[in-house]
Design a protein around this motif. Structure first.
Motif, short mmCIF file in Angstrom:
data_model
loop_
_atom_site.label_atom_id
_atom_site.label_comp_id
_atom_site.label_asym_id
_atom_site.label_seq_id
_atom_site.Cartn_x
_atom_site.Cartn_y
_atom_site.Cartn_z
N GLY A 16 0.79 -1.32 -0.20
CA GLY A 16 -0.13 -0.06 0.02
C GLY A 16 0.90 1.26 -0.01
N LEU A 17 2.01 1.48 0.75
CA LEU A 17 2.83 2.50 0.64
C LEU A 17 3.66 2.61 -0.70
N ILE A 18 3.88 1.61 -0.85
CA ILE A 18 4.80 1.63 -2.49
C ILE A 18 3.54 2.26 -3.59
N GLY A 19 2.52 1.44 -3.47
CA GLY A 19 1.52 1.96 -4.32
C GLY A 19 0.90 3.29 -4.27
N LEU A 24 1.40 8.94 -6.27
CA LEU A 24 1.82 10.20 -6.07
C LEU A 24 2.82 10.53 -7.14
N LEU A 25 3.70 9.70 -7.60
CA LEU A 25 4.78 10.12 -8.56
C LEU A 25 3.98 10.18 -9.93
N TRP A 26 2.99 9.35 -10.08
CA TRP A 26 2.49 9.17 -11.39
C TRP A 26 1.61 10.65 -11.53
N TRP A 27 0.73 11.12 -10.58
CA TRP A 27 0.39 12.41 -10.70
C TRP A 27 1.12 13.63 -10.68
N VAL A 28 2.43 13.48 -10.18
CA VAL A 28 3.28 14.57 -10.09
C VAL A 28 3.80 14.57 -11.70
N LEU A 29 4.12 13.58 -12.32
CA LEU A 29 4.54 13.75 -13.60
C LEU A 29 3.70 14.01 -14.71
N ILE A 30 2.27 13.71 -14.37
CA ILE A 30 1.13 14.15 -15.28
C ILE A 30 1.23 15.59 -15.05
#
Length: 83
Positions: A16-19, A24-30
């Motif tokens: 869950g923490l890794i997910g 979060l990283l995905w949304w920052v990149l978008i």
């Protein structure tokens, strides 16, 4: 493990923490990609950047006008470019 199937590692057995970090990283990149695209589209001449900006003779004339090259070099390069 407790009676609910949790092993004490946190949200969903540790994944869950890794997910959450991955999401979060995905949304920052978008968001970063959208910001870069908007800046490129809205900047003056943004869509023209990287297309060459003009032919070689025009660039040569601009360099001569700015004083980057002298008259002799300008004439030589102009001859090299052809008609």
């Amino acid at each position: 493990m407790d009676r609910y199937g949790n092993d004490g590692l946190g949200w969903g057995g540790g994944w869950g923490l890794i997910g959450a970090a991955h999401m979060l990283l995905w949304w920052v990149l978008i968001i970063l990609g959208i910001a870069v695209l908007a800046k490129w589209l809205l900047s003056p001449g943004g869509r023209e950047r990287g297309t060459g900006g003009g032919n070689a003779l025009e660039i040569l004339k601009e360099r001569y006008a700015r004083g980057e090259i002298g008259k002799d070099e300008f004439e030589q390069k102009k001859r090299d470019l052809g008609p």
